[in-house]
Design a protein around this motif. Sequence first.
Motif, mmCIF file in Angstrom:
data_model
loop_
_atom_site.group_PDB
_atom_site.id
_atom_site.type_symbol
_atom_site.label_atom_id
_atom_site.label_comp_id
_atom_site.label_asym_id
_atom_site.label_seq_id
_atom_site.Cartn_x
_atom_site.Cartn_y
_atom_site.Cartn_z
ATOM 1 N N TRP A 89 0.847 -1.198 0.000
ATOM 2 C CA TRP A 89 0.000 0.000 0.000
ATOM 3 C C TRP A 89 0.876 1.239 0.000
ATOM 4 N N THR A 90 0.255 2.352 -0.347
ATOM 5 C CA THR A 90 0.920 3.656 -0.348
ATOM 6 C C THR A 90 0.532 4.454 0.888
ATOM 7 N N VAL A 91 -0.764 4.417 1.238
ATOM 8 C CA VAL A 91 -1.298 5.195 2.365
ATOM 9 C C VAL A 91 -1.899 4.239 3.387
ATOM 10 N N ASP A 92 -1.414 4.315 4.617
ATOM 11 C CA ASP A 92 -1.958 3.524 5.725
ATOM 12 C C ASP A 92 -2.887 4.436 6.537
ATOM 13 N N THR A 93 -4.159 4.087 6.593
ATOM 14 C CA THR A 93 -5.103 4.913 7.362
ATOM 15 C C THR A 93 -4.920 4.749 8.863
ATOM 16 N N LEU A 94 -4.171 3.718 9.266
ATOM 17 C CA LEU A 94 -3.989 3.393 10.690
ATOM 18 C C LEU A 94 -5.323 3.134 11.380
ATOM 19 N N ASP A 95 -6.312 2.719 10.595
ATOM 20 C CA ASP A 95 -7.608 2.427 11.218
ATOM 21 C C ASP A 95 -7.547 1.223 12.138
ATOM 22 N N TRP A 96 -6.495 0.398 11.995
ATOM 23 C CA TRP A 96 -6.350 -0.749 12.885
ATOM 24 C C TRP A 96 -6.044 -0.309 14.317
ATOM 25 N N GLN A 97 -5.641 0.937 14.485
ATOM 26 C CA GLN A 97 -5.433 1.477 15.827
ATOM 27 C C GLN A 97 -6.715 2.075 16.408
ATOM 28 N N VAL A 98 -7.813 1.983 15.647
ATOM 29 C CA VAL A 98 -9.116 2.517 16.034
ATOM 30 C C VAL A 98 -9.016 4.007 16.383
ATOM 31 N N SER A 148 -9.541 11.362 11.834
ATOM 32 C CA SER A 148 -8.137 11.042 11.547
ATOM 33 C C SER A 148 -8.013 10.169 10.308
ATOM 34 N N ILE A 149 -8.903 9.195 10.173
ATOM 35 C CA ILE A 149 -8.862 8.314 8.997
ATOM 36 C C ILE A 149 -9.152 9.115 7.729
ATOM 37 N N VAL A 150 -10.162 9.947 7.791
ATOM 38 C CA VAL A 150 -10.530 10.766 6.622
ATOM 39 C C VAL A 150 -9.366 11.674 6.229
ATOM 40 N N ARG A 151 -8.738 12.305 7.207
ATOM 41 C CA ARG A 151 -7.647 13.238 6.927
ATOM 42 C C ARG A 151 -6.468 12.522 6.271
ATOM 43 N N ARG A 152 -6.115 11.330 6.753
ATOM 44 C CA ARG A 152 -4.992 10.597 6.169
ATOM 45 C C ARG A 152 -5.257 10.220 4.717
ATOM 46 N N VAL A 153 -6.471 9.805 4.415
ATOM 47 C CA VAL A 153 -6.792 9.423 3.038
ATOM 48 C C VAL A 153 -6.735 10.636 2.113
ATOM 49 N N LEU A 154 -7.369 11.738 2.511
ATOM 50 C CA LEU A 154 -7.425 12.908 1.640
ATOM 51 C C LEU A 154 -6.049 13.557 1.475
ATOM 52 N N ASN A 155 -5.249 13.574 2.535
ATOM 53 C CA ASN A 155 -3.907 14.142 2.439
ATOM 54 C C ASN A 155 -2.978 13.279 1.575
ATOM 55 N N GLY A 156 -3.232 11.972 1.555
ATOM 56 C CA GLY A 156 -2.367 11.072 0.789
ATOM 57 C C GLY A 156 -2.870 10.761 -0.601
#
Length: 294
Positions: free
Chosen positions: A230-239, A244-252
Amino acid sequence: MKKDETTTGRRSLLRLAAALGATAAVGVFATDRLTGPDAPAPEAAPGAAPPAPPQAPPAPGTTGPQARAARLRPAAYRLQPMTGYAPPAFRKAMPPVRTRPFLHLTGVGRSMVLTFDDGPDPRYTPEILAILRRYDCRAMFFVCGEMAVDNQDLLKEMAEDGHVVGNHSWSHPLIPKLRPSRIRQELGTTSDVIEHALGAPPLWYRAPYGAWNKLSFEIGAELGMEPLAWTVDTLDWQVPPTDSIVRRVLNGAGPGVVVLNHDAGGNRSHSVAALKRYLPELLDSGYSITVPRR
């Protein structure tokens, strides 16, 4: 008198030779003529006997491959199958053995890939499928065998919607710590479950935790699969919070980017809520959501 007869005979022979030579020359230049049942009958050479009338075709079964096979009786041992099982189904040639996984896609324009690991989970996967269906988007689901074996209806739903179902091992172990036989069992058994549910084995796999080693690349290739990270890890596995998940996806976001999400392995309600928010934003920004094709 004898001299005249000899001269006449020689002239006759010369005329005959010239006629034969002309006939041969016509044969060389006539190779492009129509052939087959619609071809005109060839003209007979001067003085030649008329062509023989066409003969009736041979009786069925007296000639051709079947008749030859009947005459060539195989030895008795050839009449028995070598095993009691049907021949294996045809599979594509194995891909090259990679030394690193694919991290992103190239040549896809302004497109991104959404991936979901660890499922399918009947608590979260159906809602993720519904969201993707609402926006007519395709994604990749890297499933664990121990989850897939009891949720094959969800595998079929994924395939029916056009999603790619990949292999994420059976029990999500740390691959580099396993013996070769165990790696083969983890990947091979999961591929068997997917093939049983969908009629075809998976073409992509992802190592749990993104932990690859030489053996995993080799065994994956033997099973006909390409490795995708993968290129972008949402880190959603850390709950984390949904924001935070939305921001990581849109920024990446970017062309060919592969986004890592999870639809199982814990509480994934934030992952579902984040998908509802960032997917329409990506589409409004001009991105399309795609899957790799092999």
